[in-house]
Design an enzyme around this catalytic site. Structure first.
Site, short mmCIF file in Angstrom:
data_model
loop_
_atom_site.label_atom_id
_atom_site.label_comp_id
_atom_site.label_asym_id
_atom_site.label_seq_id
_atom_site.Cartn_x
_atom_site.Cartn_y
_atom_site.Cartn_z
N ARG A 1 6.10 -0.04 10.32
CA ARG A 1 5.43 -1.12 9.78
C ARG A 1 5.77 -2.68 10.07
O ARG A 1 5.75 -3.48 9.37
CB ARG A 1 5.07 -1.11 8.39
CG ARG A 1 4.26 -0.11 7.67
CD ARG A 1 2.69 -0.04 8.14
NE ARG A 1 1.86 0.84 7.54
CZ ARG A 1 1.86 2.25 7.56
NH1 ARG A 1 2.49 2.74 8.81
NH2 ARG A 1 1.02 2.96 6.84
N SER B 1 -2.29 -0.19 1.44
CA SER B 1 -0.89 0.25 0.90
C SER B 1 -0.38 -1.31 0.68
O SER B 1 -0.19 -2.15 1.67
CB SER B 1 0.17 0.87 1.84
OG SER B 1 -0.36 2.26 2.27
N GLU C 1 4.04 -5.00 1.87
CA GLU C 1 3.48 -5.02 3.13
C GLU C 1 2.55 -6.20 3.76
O GLU C 1 3.00 -6.70 4.90
CB GLU C 1 2.35 -3.82 3.43
CG GLU C 1 3.08 -2.90 4.55
CD GLU C 1 2.05 -1.92 4.84
OE1 GLU C 1 0.89 -2.27 5.59
OE2 GLU C 1 2.06 -0.59 4.41
N1 EPU Z 1 1.62 9.90 -4.81
C1 EPU Z 1 1.85 9.86 -6.31
N2 EPU Z 1 1.09 8.87 -6.95
C2 EPU Z 1 0.14 8.07 -6.19
C3 EPU Z 1 0.33 7.89 -4.99
C4 EPU Z 1 1.02 8.90 -4.04
O1 EPU Z 1 2.41 10.85 -6.90
O2 EPU Z 1 -0.44 7.01 -7.06
C5 EPU Z 1 2.34 10.88 -4.11
C6 EPU Z 1 1.26 11.76 -3.26
O3 EPU Z 1 0.87 12.72 -4.26
C7 EPU Z 1 1.95 12.10 -2.16
C8 EPU Z 1 3.06 10.97 -1.97
O4 EPU Z 1 2.95 9.98 -2.96
O5 EPU Z 1 2.84 13.45 -2.39
C9 EPU Z 1 2.41 10.31 -0.60
O6 EPU Z 1 1.28 9.69 -0.69
P1 EPU Z 1 0.15 9.57 0.61
O7 EPU Z 1 -0.06 10.91 1.14
O8 EPU Z 1 -1.03 9.12 -0.01
O9 EPU Z 1 0.82 8.75 1.49
P2 EPU Z 1 1.63 7.25 1.21
O10 EPU Z 1 2.82 7.63 1.89
O11 EPU Z 1 1.47 6.73 -0.08
C10 EPU Z 1 1.21 6.27 3.75
C11 EPU Z 1 0.65 5.17 4.37
C12 EPU Z 1 -0.80 5.03 4.50
C13 EPU Z 1 -1.43 6.21 5.22
C14 EPU Z 1 -0.92 7.42 4.44
C15 EPU Z 1 -1.02 8.64 5.47
C16 EPU Z 1 2.61 3.28 3.89
C17 EPU Z 1 3.15 2.35 3.26
N3 EPU Z 1 1.22 4.13 3.53
O12 EPU Z 1 0.76 6.49 2.42
O13 EPU Z 1 -1.14 3.86 5.04
O14 EPU Z 1 -2.63 5.97 5.22
O15 EPU Z 1 0.47 7.58 4.34
O16 EPU Z 1 -0.43 8.70 6.59
O17 EPU Z 1 3.36 4.00 5.01
C18 EPU Z 1 -1.60 1.55 4.88
O18 EPU Z 1 -0.62 1.26 5.37
O19 EPU Z 1 -2.32 0.54 4.66
C19 EPU Z 1 -1.96 2.91 4.63
C20 EPU Z 1 -3.08 3.21 3.69
#
Ligand code: EPU
Length: 362
Positions: free
Chosen positions: A167, A258, A358
């Site tokens: 990012r 995010s 972000e």
């Molecule tokens: N989780 C929780 N509780 C929550 C949210 C997440 O326990 O409220 C856990 C999920 O169960 C999972 C882990 O956290 O095990 C990761 O969550 P998720 O797979 O939704 O991905 P993320 O790391 O939260 C990142 C990117 C997203 C992107 C997704 C998919 C960042 C900051 N965010 O989210 O990007 O869509 O991976 O690749 O890196 C964005 O940048 O706007 C964005 C949406």
């Protein structure tokens, strides 16, 4: 060139925050860029650099915007080259990102499907090196054209010159170096924030196309559909379904995706957290560090579904802050940042980790 005065920005930022641009210019075509450069030259050294507005999907407006707002509305998409190794596709900065992804698939140039439905414009995509479901923009990037708003010089940057990180890119940093150094720089101390106006981006979509399915949510979809070799369209559909199930549509509920970056820690720090919180979601990185899921950390602190004024934490994904106000009474940038700071404090107190936001705060 028309400079519009007191322009409402509520529909130009995905949070739906009410704020105005004191002065705004729209760039539709190359002649508008030339006119803008002439205007900046003739108005001397401005006290404030122009503020470049793309899709408005990664910003928090904390008040009216005083610097000149440059709204990039340049359009155009085309295949510029096809080699045995790749399709090279070019899109103007004002194109909508998701529309570009859809267009490439319609035209038989797969490779961007994992990045479907990310809100925002093509011109903003390299700034934060957008990424999702195992693919980052830098994996598909070829080069971009931009103009330096300080010198009026047009230039092209390669991936190395953009200094992409998680990012992150050269467009998020400021520096004292001048543009002459851009050709030899790979990021160290060199920045183009508030200075480079991105005009067009080229993507190299590798041949032969290979699906990227490593991400857990996509593996689940593949298992459910019992498909052994999904097409790019299938992956596109899956990504759209996953995103729609987890992330709010900004057209219905204002948000900026995010809100925090996933933090990285040392293996020792991670072991220490696991000892206290065995369920912490973590991913070992190739460089030896460990990435933690910020959404999980925020969720563990009890923030999911909570609100401060009209700023809320989304029920299905704690990493996303949302606008709980109505169109006439939307969230303010101040409320969003108050909630963000409260979340940062509680995550820090519990885990010793300071989350980094972000979106760009203006
Ligand atoms: N989780 C929780 N509780 C929550 C949210 C997440 O326990 O409220 C856990 C999920 O169960 C999972 C882990 O956290 O095990 C990761 O969550 P998720 O797979 O939704 O991905 P993320 O790391 O939260 C990142 C990117 C997203 C992107 C997704 C998919 C960042 C900051 N965010 O989210 O990007 O869509 O991976 O690749 O890196 C964005 O940048 O706007 C964005 C949406």
């Amino acid at each position: 060139m028309i400079i519009e005065q007191q322009v409402a920005l509520q529909n130009s930022n995905s949070f739906g925050i009410m704020a105005r641009a004191q002065r705004l210019v729209r760039l539709h075509e190359a002649a508008d860029v030339t006119a803008l450069l002439a205007h900046l030259r003739s108005s001397g050294a401005p006290p404030n650099k122009p503020f470049i507005l793309g899709g408005g999907s990664n910003i928090v407006l904390t008040g009216d915007v005083k610097p000149l707002v440059v709204k990039v509305e340049l359009k155009g998409r085309r295949l510029v080259e096809e080699t045995p190794k790749a399709w090279v596709v070019e899109a103007a900065a004002g194109e909508n990102w998701h529309d570009l992804v859809t267009w490439t698939l319609h035209n038989g140039y797969p490779g961007l499907e994992n990045l479907a439905l990310i809100p925002g414009s093509v011109g903003a995509s390299p700034v934060q090196n957008i990424g999702a479901y195992g693919v980052e923009l830098q994996d598909r990037f070829d080069s971009l054209d931009a103009v330096d708003l300080q010198t009026g010089q047009f230039f092209t940057l390669t991936a190395a010159q953009c200094a992409f990180g998680y990012r992150d890119s050269v467009f998020k940093h400021t520096s004292v170096a001048n543009l002459g150094n851009a050709t030899s720089s790979s990021g160290s101390g060199f920045g183009l924030a508030g200075r480079a106006l991105i005009l067009a981006v080229r993507f190299a979509l590798p041949k032969p196309w290979k699906p990227v399915l490593g991400y857990a949510d996509l593996e689940k979809k593949q298992l459910q559909s019992q498909t052994t070799s999904p097409t790019a369209w299938q992956i596109y559909q899956w990504v759209c379904e996953i995103r729609r199930a987890k992330l709010p549509d900004p057209a219905l509920l204002g948000n900026a995706g995010s809100f925090f970056k996933n933090p990285t820690v040392t293996p020792e720090q991670c072991a220490d957290i696991i000892a206290r919180e065995p369920k912490v979601v973590h991913y070992p990185m190739l460089n030896g560090s460990v990435k933690l899921a910020a959404g999980w950390l925020i969720d563990a602190c009890g923030w999911r579904g909570k609100s401060v004024g009209n700023a809320g934490v989304y029920e299905k994904q704690a990493l996303v802050l949302v606008n709980r106000g109505g169109p006439a009474d939307p969230v303010t940038g101040g409320e969003v940042m108050t909630l963000a700071k409260a979340i940062q404090t509680s995550v820090y107190e519990r885990f010793g980790i300071m989350l980094e936001h972000e979106p760009v705060v203006i």
